[in-house]
Design a protein around this motif. Structure first.
Motif, mmCIF file in Angstrom:
data_model
loop_
_atom_site.group_PDB
_atom_site.id
_atom_site.type_symbol
_atom_site.label_atom_id
_atom_site.label_comp_id
_atom_site.label_asym_id
_atom_site.label_seq_id
_atom_site.Cartn_x
_atom_site.Cartn_y
_atom_site.Cartn_z
ATOM 1 N N LEU A 163 0.828 -1.203 0.000
ATOM 2 C CA LEU A 163 0.000 0.000 0.000
ATOM 3 C C LEU A 163 0.862 1.253 0.000
ATOM 4 C CD1 LEU A 163 -2.777 1.353 0.248
ATOM 5 C CD2 LEU A 163 -2.567 1.121 2.736
ATOM 6 N N GLY A 164 1.939 1.239 0.787
ATOM 7 C CA GLY A 164 2.822 2.391 0.827
ATOM 8 C C GLY A 164 3.399 2.713 -0.536
ATOM 9 N N ALA A 165 3.826 1.668 -1.264
ATOM 10 C CA ALA A 165 4.389 1.885 -2.595
ATOM 11 C C ALA A 165 3.329 2.391 -3.569
ATOM 12 C CB ALA A 165 5.020 0.591 -3.098
ATOM 13 N N LEU A 166 2.133 1.809 -3.537
ATOM 14 C CA LEU A 166 1.052 2.260 -4.417
ATOM 15 C C LEU A 166 0.736 3.733 -4.190
ATOM 16 C CD1 LEU A 166 -1.501 -0.715 -4.266
ATOM 17 C CD2 LEU A 166 -0.420 0.162 -6.348
ATOM 18 N N LEU A 167 0.611 4.119 -2.910
ATOM 19 C CA LEU A 167 0.243 5.507 -2.617
ATOM 20 C C LEU A 167 1.398 6.468 -2.869
ATOM 21 C CD1 LEU A 167 -2.038 5.183 0.537
ATOM 22 C CD2 LEU A 167 -2.686 5.508 -1.848
ATOM 23 N N ASP A 168 2.639 5.994 -2.760
ATOM 24 C CA ASP A 168 3.772 6.851 -3.120
ATOM 25 C C ASP A 168 3.626 7.323 -4.568
ATOM 26 O OD1 ASP A 168 4.982 6.745 -0.663
ATOM 27 O OD2 ASP A 168 6.458 5.221 -1.204
ATOM 28 N N GLY A 169 3.202 6.405 -5.447
ATOM 29 C CA GLY A 169 2.980 6.785 -6.830
ATOM 30 C C GLY A 169 1.694 7.556 -7.018
ATOM 31 N N TYR A 170 0.617 7.071 -6.412
ATOM 32 C CA TYR A 170 -0.711 7.660 -6.606
ATOM 33 C C TYR A 170 -0.715 9.133 -6.215
ATOM 34 C CZ TYR A 170 -5.862 7.835 -6.529
ATOM 35 O OH TYR A 170 -7.181 8.140 -6.773
ATOM 36 N N GLU A 171 -0.146 9.438 -5.070
ATOM 37 C CA GLU A 171 -0.274 10.793 -4.526
ATOM 38 C C GLU A 171 0.693 11.790 -5.157
ATOM 39 O OE1 GLU A 171 -2.320 10.223 -0.220
ATOM 40 O OE2 GLU A 171 -0.139 9.946 -0.247
ATOM 41 N N THR A 172 1.517 11.339 -6.093
ATOM 42 C CA THR A 172 2.280 12.311 -6.882
ATOM 43 C C THR A 172 1.394 13.005 -7.902
ATOM 44 O OG1 THR A 172 2.952 10.652 -8.527
ATOM 45 C CG2 THR A 172 4.419 10.982 -6.627
ATOM 46 N N LEU A 173 0.227 12.410 -8.203
ATOM 47 C CA LEU A 173 -0.664 12.950 -9.230
ATOM 48 C C LEU A 173 -2.053 13.306 -8.718
ATOM 49 C CD1 LEU A 173 0.217 10.507 -12.161
ATOM 50 C CD2 LEU A 173 1.004 12.861 -11.859
ATOM 51 N N ARG A 174 -2.514 12.640 -7.677
ATOM 52 C CA ARG A 174 -3.873 12.874 -7.201
ATOM 53 C C ARG A 174 -3.930 12.638 -5.700
ATOM 54 N NH1 ARG A 174 -8.755 10.243 -6.142
ATOM 55 N NH2 ARG A 174 -10.602 11.442 -6.806
ATOM 56 N N GLU A 175 -4.677 13.465 -5.016
ATOM 57 C CA GLU A 175 -4.842 13.297 -3.570
ATOM 58 C C GLU A 175 -5.679 12.057 -3.306
ATOM 59 O OE1 GLU A 175 -6.564 15.747 0.331
ATOM 60 O OE2 GLU A 175 -6.582 16.666 -1.669
ATOM 61 N N PHE A 176 -5.302 11.301 -2.286
ATOM 62 C CA PHE A 176 -6.064 10.114 -1.893
ATOM 63 C C PHE A 176 -6.617 10.338 -0.491
ATOM 64 C CE2 PHE A 176 -6.420 5.933 0.148
ATOM 65 C CZ PHE A 176 -7.202 5.269 -0.775
ATOM 66 N N ASP A 177 -7.902 10.096 -0.320
ATOM 67 C CA ASP A 177 -8.554 10.240 0.984
ATOM 68 C C ASP A 177 -8.211 9.017 1.836
ATOM 69 O OD1 ASP A 177 -10.170 10.540 3.182
ATOM 70 O OD2 ASP A 177 -12.036 10.838 2.058
ATOM 71 N N ARG A 178 -7.285 9.179 2.759
ATOM 72 C CA ARG A 178 -6.788 8.033 3.524
ATOM 73 C C ARG A 178 -7.828 7.458 4.487
ATOM 74 N NH1 ARG A 178 -0.504 7.505 3.720
ATOM 75 N NH2 ARG A 178 -0.015 8.570 1.767
ATOM 76 N N ARG A 179 -8.908 8.158 4.701
ATOM 77 C CA ARG A 179 -9.978 7.568 5.501
ATOM 78 C C ARG A 179 -10.543 6.330 4.822
ATOM 79 N NH1 ARG A 179 -14.582 11.529 6.077
ATOM 80 N NH2 ARG A 179 -14.168 11.653 3.834
ATOM 81 N N GLU A 180 -10.435 6.254 3.482
ATOM 82 C CA GLU A 180 -10.975 5.118 2.741
ATOM 83 C C GLU A 180 -10.233 3.819 3.036
ATOM 84 O OE1 GLU A 180 -11.343 5.760 -1.439
ATOM 85 O OE2 GLU A 180 -12.461 7.635 -1.220
ATOM 86 N N LEU A 181 -9.056 3.889 3.644
ATOM 87 C CA LEU A 181 -8.291 2.672 3.931
ATOM 88 C C LEU A 181 -9.031 1.759 4.907
ATOM 89 C CD1 LEU A 181 -4.650 4.093 4.132
ATOM 90 C CD2 LEU A 181 -5.780 2.926 2.222
ATOM 91 N N VAL A 182 -9.967 2.304 5.659
ATOM 92 C CA VAL A 182 -10.762 1.462 6.557
ATOM 93 C C VAL A 182 -11.664 0.518 5.775
ATOM 94 C CG1 VAL A 182 -12.784 2.980 6.787
ATOM 95 C CG2 VAL A 182 -12.066 1.567 8.728
ATOM 96 N N LEU A 183 -11.815 0.755 4.459
ATOM 97 C CA LEU A 183 -12.702 -0.058 3.625
ATOM 98 C C LEU A 183 -11.994 -1.208 2.923
ATOM 99 C CD1 LEU A 183 -14.847 2.732 1.918
ATOM 100 C CD2 LEU A 183 -15.368 1.412 3.972
ATOM 101 N N VAL A 184 -10.678 -1.359 3.103
ATOM 102 C CA VAL A 184 -9.954 -2.420 2.398
ATOM 103 C C VAL A 184 -10.548 -3.789 2.709
ATOM 104 C CG1 VAL A 184 -7.751 -3.650 2.246
ATOM 105 C CG2 VAL A 184 -7.800 -1.139 2.112
ATOM 106 N N GLU A 185 -10.653 -4.149 3.954
ATOM 107 C CA GLU A 185 -11.199 -5.471 4.309
ATOM 108 C C GLU A 185 -12.710 -5.552 4.119
ATOM 109 O OE1 GLU A 185 -9.424 -8.031 4.538
ATOM 110 O OE2 GLU A 185 -7.527 -6.943 4.567
ATOM 111 N N PRO A 186 -13.486 -4.497 4.411
ATOM 112 C CA PRO A 186 -14.915 -4.552 4.065
ATOM 113 C C PRO A 186 -15.167 -4.797 2.577
ATOM 114 C CG PRO A 186 -14.565 -2.833 5.671
ATOM 115 C CD PRO A 186 -13.208 -3.345 5.289
#
Length: 349
Positions: A270-293
């Motif tokens: 996840l850290g690696a994915l977001l390192d790339g993702y957040e260079t271009l678009r903001e990610f709402d980290r509150r959504e991480l609570v939804l990974v297992e749901p």
């Protein structure tokens, strides 16, 4: 009960005739590709091109839902986001027509229907250029960061406007309906369903509790089925080959399926994915609570999907244990494990 044969009559000759009706003349070489929901073929054309033709399962998507998927793919291609867009088709044959419902008039004709006989139900199909590749090396942080940037670009296009006709994320509503529909399923062994149903409903209550903490969840057009099988890697980077399950959903929907292994391993991925993702678009980290749901919802829907298709002869072959007590016991155990996973703190990055 008579078997359901949704693709009876879809022989290689019929496939080639359908493409020929659209001006795409095959040279006789045809290969059926792996696909349970639709039927997909790789076809060599006389002009040297290689294309992939998808014949849609009747009754799954309406025309306008398929065309919305195609429009999204075309938007991505125009924005230079690597996704395979369908070809614009012409109708040189009287037996073939292109479909563009009134709700999408003005969009290119990428969905066709064709029938070999006037009184037969026509096949709906689309054709795309073949784009090869291999599975990405998800253990490489640099590859994950690249995929993260790719997904951010896809979501930048996806947030321009929502889908009007395709499915949208509705929490647990659709999944609860799926559980209810399985109550009288003739495919589930007696005594095997009740423990699974009880555990599934408990898991859905937990999902609802997690969603209650995100009342302002942002939805956008997402890929919807972002697993490694739909993500191909080339020297130029990643590209998607299938938007068949594109929906209005949260951004995390396109990240969680790329996470696997131990909690520590998923944390690093996840850290690696977001390192790339957040260079271009903001990610709402509150959504991480939804990974297992979200993983839980998919697990339940997968069983429902098999049950709905069980009278299609391809499904008993692909899932031979589905109608056995062992399958449902295993699914119950997996849902219990999901309950435990959802009780843990959300992943952080």
């Amino acid at each position: 009960m008579a078997p359901n044969l949704p693709y009876a009559g879809l022989t290689p000759d019929v496939v080639l005739d359908a493409l020929d009706a659209a001006g795409l003349r095959g040279d006789g070489r045809i290969l059926q590709l792996n696909s349970y929901e639709n039927r997909v073929f790789q076809i060599h054309l006389e002009d040297g091109r290689i294309v992939v033709a998808k014949f849609y399962r009747a009754g799954r998507w309406r025309d306008e839902q398929i065309l919305e998927e195609h429009v999204f793919a075309q938007e991505l291609a125009e924005a230079e986001v690597p996704a395979v867009a369908p070809l614009v088709l012409v109708a040189p044959s009287a037996e073939m027509t292109t479909l563009s419902p009134a709700t999408l008039l003005g969009t290119p004709a990428t969905l066709a229907q064709w029938s070999a006989k006037p009184d037969a139900t026509p096949w709906r199909y689309a054709v795309a250029p073949r784009c090869g590749g291999r599975s990405p090396e998800l253990e490489d942080p640099a590859v994950l960061a690249w995929i993260g940037r790719f997904l951010a670009r896809l979501h930048q296009v996806g947030e321009r406007r929502p889908f009007a006709h395709r499915l949208g994320f509705d929490g647990t509503a659709r999944v609860r309906a799926a559980v209810a529909s399985l109550v009288d399923s003739p495919w589930i062994p007696m005594g095997a369903f009740e423990p699974w149903q009880r555990t599934a409903l408990q898991a859905l209550d937990t999902v609802d509790a997690r969603l209650a903490g995100l009342p302002d969840l942002t939805l956008l057009r997402v890929h919807g089925d972002c697993h490694v099988g739909n993500l191909l890697w080339t020297p130029a980077g990643p590209h998607f080959v299938d938007l068949d399950d594109a929906v209005n959903g949260p951004a995390v929907q396109d990240l969680w399926m790329l996470l696997g292994g131990s909690r520590q391993e998923m944390q690093a991925q996840l850290g690696a994915l977001l390192d790339g993702y957040e260079t271009l678009r903001e990610f709402d980290r509150r959504e991480l609570v939804l990974v297992e749901p979200l993983r839980t919802l998919r697990l339940i829907l997968h069983s429902h999907w098999i049950a709905r298709r069980w009278d299609d002869p391809a499904f008993p072959i692909a899932f031979p244990n589905f109608d056995s007590p062992s399958y449902w016991a295993q699914q119950t155990t997996q849902l219990q494990e999901q309950l435990e996973a959802m009780a843990e703190p959300a992943l952080v990055a």
